[in-house]
Every structure is written in C-alpha cells, then in structure tokens.
Design a protein around this motif. Sequence first.
Motif, PDB file in Angstrom:
ATOM      1  N   HIS A  45       1.077  -1.552   0.278  1.00 31.51           N
ATOM      2  CA  HIS A  45      -0.350   0.050   0.087  1.00 31.51           C
ATOM      3  C   HIS A  45       0.788   1.482   0.123  1.00 31.51           C
ATOM      4  O   HIS A  45       1.993   1.767   1.130  1.00 31.51           O
ATOM      5  CB  HIS A  45      -0.781  -0.054   0.951  1.00 31.51           C
ATOM      6  CG  HIS A  45      -0.763  -0.515   2.155  1.00 31.51           C
ATOM      7  ND1 HIS A  45       0.693  -1.052   2.811  1.00 31.51           N
ATOM      8  CD2 HIS A  45      -1.036  -1.498   2.732  1.00 31.51           C
ATOM      9  CE1 HIS A  45       0.831  -1.317   4.045  1.00 31.51           C
ATOM     10  NE2 HIS A  45      -0.314  -1.979   3.715  1.00 31.51           N
ATOM     11  N   LYS A  46       0.578   2.248  -0.811  1.00 26.04           N
ATOM     12  CA  LYS A  46       1.163   3.487  -1.166  1.00 26.04           C
ATOM     13  C   LYS A  46       0.880   4.124  -0.585  1.00 26.04           C
ATOM     14  O   LYS A  46       1.643   5.779   0.125  1.00 26.04           O
ATOM     15  CB  LYS A  46       1.099   4.350  -2.750  1.00 26.04           C
ATOM     16  CG  LYS A  46       1.040   2.815  -3.817  1.00 26.04           C
ATOM     17  CD  LYS A  46       2.422   2.197  -3.809  1.00 26.04           C
ATOM     18  CE  LYS A  46       2.867   1.193  -5.032  1.00 26.04           C
ATOM     19  NZ  LYS A  46       4.144   0.749  -4.499  1.00 26.04           N
ATOM     20  N   HIS A  47       0.073   4.511   0.440  1.00 22.06           N
ATOM     21  CA  HIS A  47      -0.612   5.295   1.620  1.00 22.06           C
ATOM     22  C   HIS A  47      -0.068   4.915   3.069  1.00 22.06           C
ATOM     23  O   HIS A  47       0.114   6.265   3.705  1.00 22.06           O
ATOM     24  CB  HIS A  47      -1.994   5.411   1.452  1.00 22.06           C
ATOM     25  CG  HIS A  47      -2.811   3.632   2.517  1.00 22.06           C
ATOM     26  ND1 HIS A  47      -2.600   3.202   1.822  1.00 22.06           N
ATOM     27  CD2 HIS A  47      -3.190   3.782   4.165  1.00 22.06           C
ATOM     28  CE1 HIS A  47      -2.863   1.611   2.717  1.00 22.06           C
ATOM     29  NE2 HIS A  47      -3.146   2.497   3.240  1.00 22.06           N
ATOM     30  N   ARG A  48       1.572   4.537   2.646  1.00 25.08           N
ATOM     31  CA  ARG A  48       1.940   3.821   4.094  1.00 25.08           C
ATOM     32  C   ARG A  48       3.233   4.145   3.927  1.00 25.08           C
ATOM     33  O   ARG A  48       3.848   3.586   4.742  1.00 25.08           O
ATOM     34  CB  ARG A  48       1.529   2.999   4.693  1.00 25.08           C
ATOM     35  CG  ARG A  48       0.431   2.439   5.453  1.00 25.08           C
ATOM     36  CD  ARG A  48      -0.402   1.679   6.574  1.00 25.08           C
ATOM     37  NE  ARG A  48      -0.254   2.284   6.712  1.00 25.08           N
ATOM     38  CZ  ARG A  48       0.565   1.028   7.987  1.00 25.08           C
ATOM     39  NH1 ARG A  48       0.355  -0.317   7.788  1.00 25.08           N
ATOM     40  NH2 ARG A  48       0.173   1.435   9.419  1.00 25.08           N
ATOM     41  N   ILE A  49       4.102   4.113   2.050  1.00 27.27           N
ATOM     42  CA  ILE A  49       5.204   4.731   2.184  1.00 27.27           C
ATOM     43  C   ILE A  49       6.004   6.161   2.777  1.00 27.27           C
ATOM     44  O   ILE A  49       5.363   6.851   1.652  1.00 27.27           O
ATOM     45  CB  ILE A  49       5.101   4.360   0.658  1.00 27.27           C
ATOM     46  CG1 ILE A  49       5.259   2.844   0.316  1.00 27.27           C
ATOM     47  CG2 ILE A  49       6.861   4.375  -0.329  1.00 27.27           C
ATOM     48  CD1 ILE A  49       5.561   2.262  -0.818  1.00 27.27           C
ATOM     49  N   PRO A  50       6.414   6.962   3.330  1.00 19.83           N
ATOM     50  CA  PRO A  50       6.600   7.955   3.431  1.00 19.83           C
ATOM     51  C   PRO A  50       7.568   8.491   2.087  1.00 19.83           C
ATOM     52  O   PRO A  50       7.995   8.121   1.176  1.00 19.83           O
ATOM     53  CB  PRO A  50       8.663   8.071   4.131  1.00 19.83           C
ATOM     54  CG  PRO A  50       8.168   6.435   5.594  1.00 19.83           C
ATOM     55  CD  PRO A  50       7.397   5.574   4.068  1.00 19.83           C
ATOM     56  N   ASN A  51       6.488  10.054   1.800  1.00 22.13           N
ATOM     57  CA  ASN A  51       7.188  10.804   0.871  1.00 22.13           C
ATOM     58  C   ASN A  51       6.470  10.202  -0.432  1.00 22.13           C
ATOM     59  O   ASN A  51       7.442  10.689  -1.800  1.00 22.13           O
ATOM     60  CB  ASN A  51       9.075  11.051   0.638  1.00 22.13           C
ATOM     61  CG  ASN A  51       8.737  12.156   1.281  1.00 22.13           C
ATOM     62  OD1 ASN A  51       8.410  13.010   1.575  1.00 22.13           O
ATOM     63  ND2 ASN A  51       9.854  12.323   1.761  1.00 22.13           N
ATOM     64  N   HIS A  52       5.541   9.607  -0.646  1.00 24.05           N
ATOM     65  CA  HIS A  52       4.924   9.222  -2.227  1.00 24.05           C
ATOM     66  C   HIS A  52       3.839   9.885  -2.201  1.00 24.05           C
ATOM     67  O   HIS A  52       3.284  10.338  -0.894  1.00 24.05           O
ATOM     68  CB  HIS A  52       4.105   7.422  -1.563  1.00 24.05           C
ATOM     69  CG  HIS A  52       4.323   6.491  -2.709  1.00 24.05           C
ATOM     70  ND1 HIS A  52       3.015   7.046  -3.578  1.00 24.05           N
ATOM     71  CD2 HIS A  52       4.436   6.112  -3.504  1.00 24.05           C
ATOM     72  CE1 HIS A  52       2.149   6.455  -4.665  1.00 24.05           C
ATOM     73  NE2 HIS A  52       3.491   5.635  -4.766  1.00 24.05           N
ATOM     74  N   PRO A  53       3.639  10.125  -3.178  1.00 24.84           N
ATOM     75  CA  PRO A  53       1.829  10.829  -3.318  1.00 24.84           C
ATOM     76  C   PRO A  53       1.327  11.040  -2.739  1.00 24.84           C
ATOM     77  O   PRO A  53       0.527  11.348  -2.244  1.00 24.84           O
ATOM     78  CB  PRO A  53       2.212  11.277  -4.363  1.00 24.84           C
ATOM     79  CG  PRO A  53       3.121  10.292  -5.519  1.00 24.84           C
ATOM     80  CD  PRO A  53       4.173   9.996  -4.632  1.00 24.84           C
ATOM     81  N   ILE A  54       1.096   9.324  -2.858  1.00 21.51           N
ATOM     82  CA  ILE A  54      -0.787   9.187  -2.612  1.00 21.51           C
ATOM     83  C   ILE A  54      -0.566   9.376  -0.443  1.00 21.51           C
ATOM     84  O   ILE A  54      -1.070   9.489   0.278  1.00 21.51           O
ATOM     85  CB  ILE A  54      -0.460   7.393  -2.550  1.00 21.51           C
ATOM     86  CG1 ILE A  54      -0.692   7.318  -4.304  1.00 21.51           C
ATOM     87  CG2 ILE A  54      -1.857   6.682  -1.685  1.00 21.51           C
ATOM     88  CD1 ILE A  54      -1.718   8.194  -4.640  1.00 21.51           C
ATOM     89  N   GLU A  55       1.105   8.872  -0.305  1.00 23.12           N
ATOM     90  CA  GLU A  55       0.400   9.216   1.440  1.00 23.12           C
ATOM     91  C   GLU A  55       0.670  10.655   1.711  1.00 23.12           C
ATOM     92  O   GLU A  55       0.147  11.452   2.407  1.00 23.12           O
ATOM     93  CB  GLU A  55       2.522   8.756   1.529  1.00 23.12           C
ATOM     94  CG  GLU A  55       2.649   8.711   3.394  1.00 23.12           C
ATOM     95  CD  GLU A  55       3.873   9.101   4.213  1.00 23.12           C
ATOM     96  OE1 GLU A  55       3.704   9.327   5.136  1.00 23.12           O
ATOM     97  OE2 GLU A  55       4.375   9.934   3.826  1.00 23.12           O
ATOM     98  N   ILE A  56       1.033  11.384   0.662  1.00 21.27           N
ATOM     99  CA  ILE A  56       1.845  13.316   0.417  1.00 21.27           C
ATOM    100  C   ILE A  56      -0.167  13.422   0.958  1.00 21.27           C
ATOM    101  O   ILE A  56      -0.550  14.619   2.023  1.00 21.27           O
ATOM    102  CB  ILE A  56       1.974  13.515   0.066  1.00 21.27           C
ATOM    103  CG1 ILE A  56       3.706  13.180   0.210  1.00 21.27           C
ATOM    104  CG2 ILE A  56       2.467  15.163  -0.169  1.00 21.27           C
ATOM    105  CD1 ILE A  56       5.003  13.925  -1.021  1.00 21.27           C
ATOM    106  N   ILE A  57      -0.910  13.030  -0.179  1.00 21.98           N
ATOM    107  CA  ILE A  57      -2.217  13.635  -0.282  1.00 21.98           C
ATOM    108  C   ILE A  57      -3.011  13.210   1.181  1.00 21.98           C
ATOM    109  O   ILE A  57      -3.672  13.999   1.487  1.00 21.98           O
ATOM    110  CB  ILE A  57      -3.236  12.775  -1.485  1.00 21.98           C
ATOM    111  CG1 ILE A  57      -3.087  13.361  -2.417  1.00 21.98           C
ATOM    112  CG2 ILE A  57      -4.618  13.524  -1.355  1.00 21.98           C
ATOM    113  CD1 ILE A  57      -3.362  14.820  -3.610  1.00 21.98           C
ATOM    114  N   LYS A  58      -2.676  11.614   1.623  1.00 15.14           N
ATOM    115  CA  LYS A  58      -3.469  11.479   3.106  1.00 15.14           C
ATOM    116  C   LYS A  58      -3.297  12.193   3.723  1.00 15.14           C
ATOM    117  O   LYS A  58      -3.871  12.271   4.377  1.00 15.14           O
ATOM    118  CB  LYS A  58      -2.716   9.800   3.263  1.00 15.14           C
ATOM    119  CG  LYS A  58      -3.459   8.846   3.673  1.00 15.14           C
ATOM    120  CD  LYS A  58      -2.809   8.133   5.094  1.00 15.14           C
ATOM    121  CE  LYS A  58      -1.016   8.727   5.380  1.00 15.14           C
ATOM    122  NZ  LYS A  58      -0.750   7.416   5.642  1.00 15.14           N
TER     123      LYS A  58
END
Length: 406
Positions: A45-58
């Motif tokens: 899951h991309k929402h838990r990878i630091p500095n991934h755009p999906i995490e940034i938006i989250k």
Amino acid sequence: MFRRFFRRPNPIRCHIRNVSLFGKDYKEDHMTNLTPRIINNLGNHKHRIPNHPIEIIKNEIYKFFDSKTGITFAKFEDLNPVVTVEQNFDSVLIPKDHVSRDKKDNYYINEDTLLRAHTSAHQVELLRKKESTFLCCGDVYRRDTMDRSHYPIFHQMEGVRLFSEEELGIPLFQDRKQRTESCQEHYSLEAVEKVENELKITLEGLVKHLFGEDVQYRWMDEYFPFTHPSFEIEVFYEGDWLEILGCGIMEYQVLVNGCSEDKIGWAFGLGLERLAMRLFDINDIRLFWKSEVVLDQFQSFNGDFRQFKFVLPERKIEPAKFDLAFWIPDGFHDHDFYDIARNIDVDDAIENVELIDVFSHPKTGKTSHCYRTYYRGALKGLQFKDVEHIDTAIRAVLAEQGAGLR
Ligand code: FA5
Ligand code: MG
C-alpha cells in the motif's frame, strides 16, 4: 507474507488455485479469479510509504480534518484488504443482484471472500466498534478497463461522521412513511438538511484546502445503495470534469447494522490517485507504481503541496500497437482480456487497450472481439522487440482458455 500454491506449475496460468493470504488459507471455487499479479502486489500500500504522493495526499487530508473541522477523527489505515462478501456488499446494503458484485468487476478469492472493492466495506465493522467519527484509508482492488487513469489497485479514503440528537439539537427521527428525493423515510427533514449542509461545507473545505480557493468544482447528484441522498464532487482537470469522490447521508439501515440506530450520519469515499493526479499533474496512473522515479522526485518535497510540480518522464517513441482478434469463449468479458494482459504485463508496458471491434457471426452465433493494445512504458517508449513476448503470452493464455484466435 503469504504463500502461493499451484496444483500444477504453469507460468502462464492466470487464476490461482489455493492461496494463503496474510497467514490464512483459502480454497478456490467457481468464483475464484484472483491472479498472481495481484497477489504479488497485495499489501504494497502506497498510502504508508513515506514521501509517496499517495501518502502525501493522505497526510494533507488528515491535516485538514485535524486542524479545520474542530473535531477529532479516528484514523484507520491498516485494515485487512481481504474482506467477506458480507462486508463489501451486504453490510452496506448492496442488493444480491447488483452489478457491482459481478465477477467481471471484482477479484474474488472464493464465493465468500474478495479483495475489498471500496473502503466502505469497513463502515459497519468500525461503527460496531463504537467509532462514530473516523477516516479509513486503504488499497482497493477492481477489475477494470486498462488506460492511463485506471489501475487494478488504487487507494481510497472513507470518512464517516455520526451525530446524536443531542449534538444536532433537533429531533432526528420522524416517521415520514415514504422517502423522497431529498430525505429517507426515517429521518426528519430538518436533521437531514443540517447534516447534508455540514457534509457539503466539510468537503468543499477539503477541496479548497487541496486545490486552492479558486478551484473549479461542481456537485452532481448520484446514487449509492448505502447513502441517500447521494452526491459526487467533480473537479476540472485537463479540459474535463474528473470525479474525485462520492458521498451522502448514510442509509439508516447501515447505522442499524452498525448498532448505531439512535444517530444520523454522513459518509464519503474518495480516490487518492485521482487527487494526486490532479494536484501534482501526474498524468499516468502507472507512475504511482514506479517508486524509484516517484520517490526520487518527491524526496525534495518540502510540504508546499500546491507548488510542487512533478516532472513527467519524457518518452520519445510513440506507442507500439498490436491488434488481436479471436472468437470469445462462453461468458468472456472485456475485463477478462484486460486482466489476462495485466497478469502477464508485470512491468506495465501496456499503456492502454481498446476493444475496437465486436462481431457476431450470423451462422455460427459465435462472437469475435478485436483488441488494440498500445505498448509504451510509463517511463520510456518501447519497440516491437521489447513487447513481442507479452503479445505471444497473451495469445497462449487465450488459446488455453478456449478462445479461437483469428
Ligand atoms: C465508491 O467506491 C463508494 N464506496 C464511495 C462512497 C463512500 C459513496 C461513502 C458514499 C459514501 P466510486 O466507485 O464512485 O464509489 O469510487 C469512489 C472514488 O474512487 C471515485 O470518485 C474516484 O475518485 C475513485 N475511483 C473509482 N474507481 C477508480 C479507478 N478505477 N481508478 C482510480 N480511482 C478510482
Ligand atoms: Mg463513482
């Protein structure tokens, strides 16, 4: 994390046999259509990878809810994506014969279990845990078309807020006998108006927080089995309206299922990729899966999410095109073709696929489909020799499944 068993080894077999996911074993049956490609990316899951755009938006959405709404939303982002049919459909009132349950649209592990197709699958489970104000984020899985804005795995965030009679300060319930376009039969019109207003102010606040005060957006009426009335928000992007979220007043029966029958509430579900595409001008959804490039660029992200611009990879070669026509096996759907292609195309060489011709033979009654596949990587162009083996493997799987290649 998980083991895979094939009854007989076959590198091009599309569908799994028995599977162990997150330490639990599942048996195949007539509904099984989960593929190795999806299994191999499960839990990534991309929402838990630091500095991934999906995490940034989250995080930016969390920031909005934490600082601008004045109330505390509990946050859940690690719930198991393997859910029951009950959770994904029944708990949110999706009728037994509803199209969204179809095998062509979902990754079923077996007839009782699937990969969640939306984060709404967790609404009732969280309500039962006495959560009444929460955000729930996760990877979701859908068999879908194949193009630059669709990927079989994407990320959603669900938001729910319940209100008691005391909080709202007006009577919630009124036996209205029949529902109308704007109000369910159980609730008072005043309560619905107040909650709907609160929902709309909250989500408009979120859209402006993300895209700026002058963002072009619009409300559209929608239908969901689990909310009434229901709406969507669309924002203007690249000359067109892009749907970013669905929402509405939660169906009273969902609250009953969640043991919260003395309340009223709103819910929304939004697509994190869609927001990130619009915000950072990431025009190809496959880029979210090219961690090396994406993480490299977002490493220098300084928190100014509205100013940050993603530099798109330059691809000098136009897509290589392949056409493939065949007599379809019984029950074959275009989503089956896309999924066969996705399962083989592990490096995402395919940019999009179009069904360009459907033809029914007047004498034999057989139907033929012709697909045009455009090969071009998200990062670089590709030549015939780079992708020929993918086309060959797709043909082999189709033949194995009983398609008559033309
Ligand atoms: C739902 O999934 C509902 N569960 C949303 C909801 C929740 C409504 C709570 C009411 C209350 P929908 O299928 O429209 O609805 O998806 C919601 C959002 O997910 C879309 O607005 C879009 O932003 C995103 N989305 C949907 N399909 C895709 C896809 N294939 N690729 C990327 N994003 C997608
Ligand atoms: Mg929608």
